[in-house]
Each structure stands twice: as C-alpha cells, then as structure tokens.
Design a protein around this motif. Structure first.
Motif, mmCIF file in Angstrom:
data_model
loop_
_atom_site.group_PDB
_atom_site.id
_atom_site.type_symbol
_atom_site.label_atom_id
_atom_site.label_comp_id
_atom_site.label_asym_id
_atom_site.label_seq_id
_atom_site.Cartn_x
_atom_site.Cartn_y
_atom_site.Cartn_z
ATOM 1 N N VAL A 107 0.857 -1.195 0.000
ATOM 2 C CA VAL A 107 0.000 0.000 0.000
ATOM 3 C C VAL A 107 0.887 1.238 0.000
ATOM 4 O O VAL A 107 1.845 1.327 0.784
ATOM 5 N N PHE A 108 0.577 2.188 -0.877
ATOM 6 C CA PHE A 108 1.325 3.452 -0.959
ATOM 7 C C PHE A 108 0.378 4.630 -0.757
ATOM 8 O O PHE A 108 -0.710 4.674 -1.339
ATOM 9 N N PHE A 109 0.802 5.577 0.081
ATOM 10 C CA PHE A 109 0.043 6.805 0.319
ATOM 11 C C PHE A 109 0.686 7.924 -0.495
ATOM 12 O O PHE A 109 1.853 8.262 -0.288
ATOM 13 N N GLU A 110 -0.065 8.468 -1.410
ATOM 14 C CA GLU A 110 0.484 9.469 -2.315
ATOM 15 C C GLU A 110 0.906 10.732 -1.575
ATOM 16 O O GLU A 110 0.208 11.222 -0.681
ATOM 17 N N THR A 111 2.060 11.235 -1.982
ATOM 18 C CA THR A 111 2.602 12.482 -1.432
ATOM 19 C C THR A 111 3.671 12.977 -2.404
ATOM 20 O O THR A 111 3.939 12.330 -3.428
ATOM 21 N N GLU A 112 4.281 14.115 -2.106
ATOM 22 C CA GLU A 112 5.360 14.601 -2.962
ATOM 23 C C GLU A 112 6.551 13.641 -2.859
ATOM 24 O O GLU A 112 6.830 13.087 -1.791
ATOM 25 N N HIS A 113 7.251 13.498 -3.955
ATOM 26 C CA HIS A 113 8.373 12.553 -3.989
ATOM 27 C C HIS A 113 9.443 12.890 -2.948
ATOM 28 O O HIS A 113 10.037 11.981 -2.351
ATOM 29 N N GLU A 114 9.679 14.163 -2.734
ATOM 30 C CA GLU A 114 10.722 14.533 -1.767
ATOM 31 C C GLU A 114 10.388 14.054 -0.355
ATOM 32 O O GLU A 114 11.277 13.799 0.451
ATOM 33 N N ASN A 115 9.087 13.929 -0.041
ATOM 34 C CA ASN A 115 8.704 13.430 1.278
ATOM 35 C C ASN A 115 9.082 11.948 1.428
ATOM 36 O O ASN A 115 9.595 11.525 2.469
ATOM 37 N N VAL A 116 8.832 11.178 0.381
ATOM 38 C CA VAL A 116 9.170 9.748 0.407
ATOM 39 C C VAL A 116 10.681 9.576 0.522
ATOM 40 O O VAL A 116 11.176 8.767 1.317
ATOM 41 N N GLU A 117 11.424 10.368 -0.240
ATOM 42 C CA GLU A 117 12.890 10.263 -0.218
ATOM 43 C C GLU A 117 13.452 10.699 1.135
ATOM 44 O O GLU A 117 14.422 10.108 1.630
ATOM 45 N N ARG A 118 12.839 11.700 1.739
ATOM 46 C CA ARG A 118 13.291 12.147 3.062
ATOM 47 C C ARG A 118 13.083 11.047 4.096
ATOM 48 O O ARG A 118 13.976 10.766 4.916
ATOM 49 N N GLU A 119 11.910 10.409 4.084
ATOM 50 C CA GLU A 119 11.633 9.364 5.074
ATOM 51 C C GLU A 119 12.456 8.116 4.815
ATOM 52 O O GLU A 119 12.784 7.389 5.746
ATOM 53 N N GLU A 120 12.792 7.881 3.548
ATOM 54 C CA GLU A 120 13.720 6.788 3.253
ATOM 55 C C GLU A 120 15.081 7.067 3.886
ATOM 56 O O GLU A 120 15.686 6.182 4.506
ATOM 57 N N ARG A 121 15.560 8.296 3.766
ATOM 58 C CA ARG A 121 16.857 8.652 4.369
ATOM 59 C C ARG A 121 16.788 8.552 5.888
ATOM 60 O O ARG A 121 17.775 8.160 6.539
ATOM 61 N N ARG A 122 15.642 8.873 6.456
ATOM 62 C CA ARG A 122 15.486 8.795 7.915
ATOM 63 C C ARG A 122 15.741 7.361 8.388
ATOM 64 O O ARG A 122 16.342 7.142 9.444
ATOM 65 N N TYR A 123 15.258 6.400 7.605
ATOM 66 C CA TYR A 123 15.506 4.990 7.918
ATOM 67 C C TYR A 123 16.902 4.551 7.488
ATOM 68 O O TYR A 123 17.611 3.840 8.201
ATOM 69 N N LEU A 124 17.291 4.986 6.300
ATOM 70 C CA LEU A 124 18.470 4.425 5.648
ATOM 71 C C LEU A 124 19.776 4.785 6.357
ATOM 72 O O LEU A 124 20.634 3.918 6.583
ATOM 73 N N LEU A 125 19.961 6.033 6.695
ATOM 74 C CA LEU A 125 21.261 6.479 7.207
ATOM 75 C C LEU A 125 21.717 5.741 8.468
ATOM 76 O O LEU A 125 22.882 5.358 8.571
ATOM 77 N N PRO A 126 20.834 5.492 9.441
ATOM 78 C CA PRO A 126 21.290 4.734 10.619
ATOM 79 C C PRO A 126 21.448 3.233 10.355
ATOM 80 O O PRO A 126 21.984 2.507 11.194
ATOM 81 N N ASN A 127 20.960 2.750 9.189
ATOM 82 C CA ASN A 127 20.949 1.309 8.932
ATOM 83 C C ASN A 127 21.820 0.875 7.753
ATOM 84 O O ASN A 127 21.969 -0.325 7.514
ATOM 85 N N ILE A 128 22.387 1.836 7.040
ATOM 86 C CA ILE A 128 23.078 1.484 5.803
ATOM 87 C C ILE A 128 24.446 0.859 6.036
ATOM 88 O O ILE A 128 24.947 0.096 5.214
ATOM 89 N N TYR A 129 25.053 1.139 7.189
ATOM 90 C CA TYR A 129 26.355 0.538 7.480
ATOM 91 C C TYR A 129 26.180 -0.871 8.024
ATOM 92 O O TYR A 129 25.159 -1.198 8.646
ATOM 93 N N ASN A 130 27.206 -1.677 7.816
ATOM 94 C CA ASN A 130 27.132 -3.071 8.242
ATOM 95 C C ASN A 130 26.945 -3.195 9.752
ATOM 96 O O ASN A 130 26.116 -3.950 10.226
ATOM 97 N N ASN A 131 27.734 -2.468 10.470
ATOM 98 C CA ASN A 131 27.671 -2.510 11.933
ATOM 99 C C ASN A 131 28.113 -1.148 12.462
ATOM 100 O O ASN A 131 29.276 -0.764 12.315
ATOM 101 N N ASN A 132 27.192 -0.426 13.081
ATOM 102 C CA ASN A 132 27.485 0.934 13.534
ATOM 103 C C ASN A 132 28.538 0.988 14.645
ATOM 104 O O ASN A 132 29.070 2.066 14.949
ATOM 105 N N ASP A 133 28.854 -0.166 15.238
ATOM 106 C CA ASP A 133 29.879 -0.186 16.293
ATOM 107 C C ASP A 133 31.243 0.228 15.749
ATOM 108 O O ASP A 133 32.112 0.677 16.501
#
Length: 584
Positions: free
Chosen positions: A183-209
């Motif tokens: 299910v997708f809730f329509e919004t401006e593309h920049e909003n989707v990309e921003r929320e993706e970064r909110r998730y992605l940046l803390p999780n993109i590295y293999n191990n934050n330690d």
C-alpha cells in the motif's frame, strides 16, 4: 576493484545527468504482488497487479503507468530483513508512506493491530524506540534530524488509521497467492525520499559499532557483501586500530548502495555477467545466451541474486577482451570419418571466428550440451548422472567460461586437453563410436590451433592409418616406423579382438585396460591375453592378424603412451575387416 567500479558508475550518473534513483528505476523489477495507491484524501485510487514473466525476466503490469509504482516501491525497501522497522518482521516497508506485508501474513492472522501499532510507534520516534541502545546509530539519527527535521506525527497517524481500518477488509485482492500486498500513500516525492533517508542512514552501514565521526561526518563499513558481527569475531582485523577492511562516508556509502541496487536489478533480469569498462567508462551486462562486446580494460563481475542481496560471486581483471579471435579456428575432420548415422556432425566442420561460437561448439561436442547450463551452478549442485561428464564439467567450467566470456587464456587449453580425453574415453566406453570420433577431431583441432608448427595434422593422421594398412596387407614389407604407427596398430588390433567377444559389456570390461594403460608392457600383455582367448574364433583375415601382431610385438615405443592414437585406431575402420579391393 570495487572502488574502480564505483568510479565508473559515478561517472555514468554524472555523464547522463541522471540521479541515482533514475538509473535504478529504469531497470527496476518489483516483487510479485498487488500494489494499491491511496490518494491524499484517503480514497483508494488504483490497484496494480505485478507478476514476473519467467521467460523474459521482465515484470508484467496490469496497468501501463508503472513509474510511480517503481518509485514508491524502491524507496520503501528495507536494507535487509536483519534491519526492519517492525521487530516481528511481518511488515517489510521502511516508512509511513508505505505498508508492505505478505498476503499470507493476513490470511494466517500473523499481522495484528498490535504489530501495526508497533510499526508506527517506531516510525514516530525512531531515536527512542529503535536506536536508543546504540550511541553510534543515535548519533547518525541526531545528525539527520538536525538537518531534515522531526517526523510529521499528524500525517503518520492519518496513514496509520487508514491501514488499521482497511488492511483486513480489502476487496478485489487475491489473497490465495503467495506474494505481496503493498500500500502506498500518495505524497510529494521529496517526502518519500526524506523518510527513506530517515531509515536508511542509521541502517546502511554493516555494523554501527565500527563507525568513526570526523568533523561531524560519519564513516563506516558498507553492508554490501560484508560480514562483521559478534558471532564471527574472526572476521575482524585484530592488528588494526579499527578492525574493519575499509570505511566510507555517507556520500560514498550511498553511491555503493545505488551500485548494488543496480546490480540487483541486473541479476533479477537474468543478466549475471557484468563488464565494467574502465577505459570507456561503460557498464554492460549480459544473460547466459547473450554475446559480450569487446572491452579494452576493466573488470568482470559474476553476480547472483540471493534472498537478502545481490552477491558478487567472482571478479576478474580484464586486460582486453575481444570477441573475435585474432586467428580463426578451424574444426577439421582429421580422422576422415564420414558419419552416416549423424550427418549433422559434418556440418560443424568449418571455420569459427568468435569465442562465443567456439564456446557453443565445446558445449555441444564434448559435453552433450551440459556445460553452458552449469556455468552459473555451484560445483556442489551440479546435477549430472554420468560420473565422468559431471567431473569434467566441474573441473573445467570456470576455465572454459573465463576463456569464452572474459578472454582469459591462462589454463584454458590445459584443462581442455585433460577433460576432452576423459570425455572421449567415456563416449568409447558407452559405445558412442561416431560421437567419440567427432570429439577426437575437435580435440585434435584444438591441438592444431594452440600448438603451432605441428604441420598439417589431417594429412599426418590419415598418413598413419594408410601406412599401417599397407604394412599389414603386405604392400610394404617394412616395420612400424613411429610411436604413432605403433599405437594406431594397437588400437586396431584391440578393436578387432574385442569384436570377437560375445559379452554384452565388452566395452566396459575389455576396452578399459587399453584406454588407461600407462606402460607398453601392459598393452602387449593384454593383447596377448585377448589373442589367446579368441583365436579359436578367427576365420577371416588370418594373415593380416598374424602380420599385425608381429608388427606390434617387434616395436618398442618410447615415452608416454599415446592414448589419442590408440583411440583413433580403435574407432577407425578396421584393417582386418577391409574388403580385398581396398588393398590396391
């Protein structure tokens, strides 16, 4: 290697003036399932069915407008199932503008309102609910929130409420299929990309330690094809201050993520051979039945789609790959055998100009078309019932593949000489005379091609057969003059004596000692034994048999046993059975 590949990939993005997301979306393949769009007023706007066509490796959509679907789907993915928002791993999306769940989880009631609420609670306050226990992840999130703001709670709760009210009561959705509901809730593309970064940046590295902060910029270990965790302490480089292979900053890790997403799209489309041309700044990918183009310099990557990510299984440097051979390859009918049972064999005797053509020839003639189909199969999973064929495929497939599709010559002819002889022996033992001669001709053609200066092999081999015939028929009173004449006579004599046996398994039990003999003493002993065993049945060609046995007994060969010529003599038209008119 990876650094150079990323440099080429980055230059392609810059040259084509495309953002990373565009080059990904151009070849993106979403998972099978039902995709539902909800507009800003909360109304169900449309539903799209997606199913991968297994033949073309391309997705089939029930609606032609697919760009939006690919955009939302790509930016809502988890890095991996080990880094979910939903700790129960029932919900597979990463932000509140999307909601991914397997249909089966709804049917079996694994998805509950409590799990839905838990998902949105994490999204409301990631710092408190997800990253609190990790100071490294918390620091990354704090830096992000300082730059891009906090979560818009009102909008999140609006989408949360829609899911809770509708997800269990959707109509016109086929819940019998074992695929996704998204299910997708329509919004401006920049909003989707921003929320993706909110998730992605803390999780993109293999191990934050292992993260390091320098001047408010985080450096860490990328997650792609890496493994560093407490269960595998041996992966750490204990002698280094930072026990990881390398660290990259946020910009570099995002580029690497895009590159691996790009590779995932290629693997999903069945294009497993990737060529990174560092000279011309190009990346090309090919499926098993496609022919690679020339590359001046660069890297070859063999990729495979795994459940969690795309895996680079193998990489090779390419000093220069040219599809057309410098010298054309001639497949000669060196034995001169005119195949009446398989006239199609004769069509293959011609000139070949490309590596791809020769690769198919090797597959067809030597391997019964079992080689190319196993190029990408792990050795432990090769499923072939014939033991000799299976062993030959496993032993040679990587070297032959490297010559055919990467242009690496090293080791090719050596392994081909080894397995081709084994495969020819296998054909002989199984009674495939015509195929064995076909294979022998190809083996000799490769020797002629790679061992320059050997003279005209076709004339020489036929000359051996004619010279032995004349001596056996008494037209030439001389004796055997070379190892080749000797071993040809051995093959002829063995074939004749074995033909006298009435055993159903005479190939297996009687031929083997000659095919595998390493010493001349063994060969002569086995011939004498066969002669004594079957001489009572000899009724034709007695003089020829006596003459041939005398020629063999008188000659003492030097060096290694020439198994090729024994096979040639064994398979070729037998002198003993030749009609009288052929003596002239």
């Amino acid at each position: 290697m990876l650094k150079e590949c990323l440099e080429v990939f980055g230059e392609i993005l810059e040259k084509e003036q495309k953002k990373g997301k565009d080059i990904i979306l151009d070849s993106y393949i979403p998972a099978d399932g039902t995709y539902i769009f909800v507009d800003k007023d909360g109304n169900l706007k449309e539903s799209i069915e997606v199913e991968l066509d297994k033949k073309t490796r391309r997705p089939v959509y029930s609606n032609s407008d697919t760009r939006e679907l690919c955009f939302y789907d790509y930016h809502s993915q988890l890095v991996s199932m080990n880094k979910p928002i939903d700790g129960k791993k029932i919900i597979h999306s990463n932000n509140y503008y999307s909601f991914f769940v397997k249909k089966d989880s709804i049917v079996t009631k694994k998805l509950t309102e409590d799990i839905i609420d838990g998902y949105y609670e994490v999204l409301k306050n990631p710092l408190e609910k997800k990253y609190k226990k990790s100071k490294e992840a918390s620091r990354i999130y704090e830096l992000f929130e300082a730059q891009e703001g906090i979560v818009p709670i009102e909008e999140l709760e609006k989408n949360q409420q829609w899911i809770k009210c509708n997800i269990f009561h959707l109509e016109n959705v086929d819940f019998s299929k074992k695929d996704y509901l998204k299910v997708f809730f329509e919004t401006e593309h920049e909003n989707v990309e921003r929320e993706e970064r909110r998730y992605l940046l803390p999780n993109i590295y293999n191990n934050n330690d292992y993260n390091v902060e320098i001047d408010n910029e985080i450096y860490g270990l990328p997650d792609n094809n890496q493994g560093m965790n407490a269960k595998k302490p041996y992966l750490a480089a204990k002698t280094r201050k930072i026990p990881v292979s390398y660290l990259v900053n946020g910009e570099e890790v995002m580029l690497q993520r895009l590159f691996f997403d790009y590779l995932m799209n290629l693997a999903s489309a069945g294009k497993y051979d990737v060529y990174v041309d560092t000279a011309n700044k190009k990346i090309r990918a090919y499926g098993p039945k496609e022919t690679p183009q020339d590359i001046e310099a660069g890297y070859y990557l063999r990729i495979k789609k795994e459940k969690k990510e795309v895996e680079i299984q193998q990489q090779d440097n390419i000093p220069g790959f040219h599809q057309n051979l410098k010298d054309a390859f001639d497949f000669w009918n060196i034995s001169g055998y005119q195949n009446k049972k398989h006239p199609e064999y004769l069509e293959r005797y011609r000139r070949y100009y490309t590596r791809a053509e020769i690769g198919k020839l090797i597959d067809e003639v030597f391997f019964f078309k079992h080689l190319e189909s196993n190029y990408y199969i792990d050795a432990s999973k090769v499923s072939i019932t014939d033991a000799v064929l299976k062993e030959s495929v496993i032993l040679s497939k990587d070297k032959i593949f490297a010559w055919v599709r990467v242009g690496i010559d090293e080791g090719f002819f050596t392994v081909l000489k080894k397995v081709s002889l084994d495969l020819i022996k296998g054909s002989v033992l199984n009674g495939y005379r015509e195929r064995a001669l076909w294979q022998l001709n190809l083996r000799w053609s490769f020797e002629n091609y790679f061992m320059k200066g050997e003279g005209n092999m076709e004339i020489r081999k036929k000359g051996i057969a004619e010279s032995v015939r004349k001596k056996v028929f008494g037209e030439d009173e001389g004796w055997l003059e070379s190892n080749e004449e000797y071993y040809y006579a051995v093959g002829q004599m063995a074939a004749y004596l074995i033909s006298l046996s009435k055993s159903k398994n005479k190939n297996q039990s009687l031929i083997n000692p000659f095919l595998n003999a390493r010493k001349d003493e063994v060969i002569k002993l086995k011939l004498r034994q066969l002669y004594k065993k079957y001489n009572y049945t000899i009724s034709v060609g007695i003089k020829r048999i006596g003459r041939m046995m005398s020629l063999i007994e008188e000659y003492i060969p030097s060096g290694d046993v020439d198994q090729d010529i024994i096979i040639f003599g064994f398979l070729n038209e037998n002198i003993i059975y030749m009609k009288e008119e052929k003596q002239s």
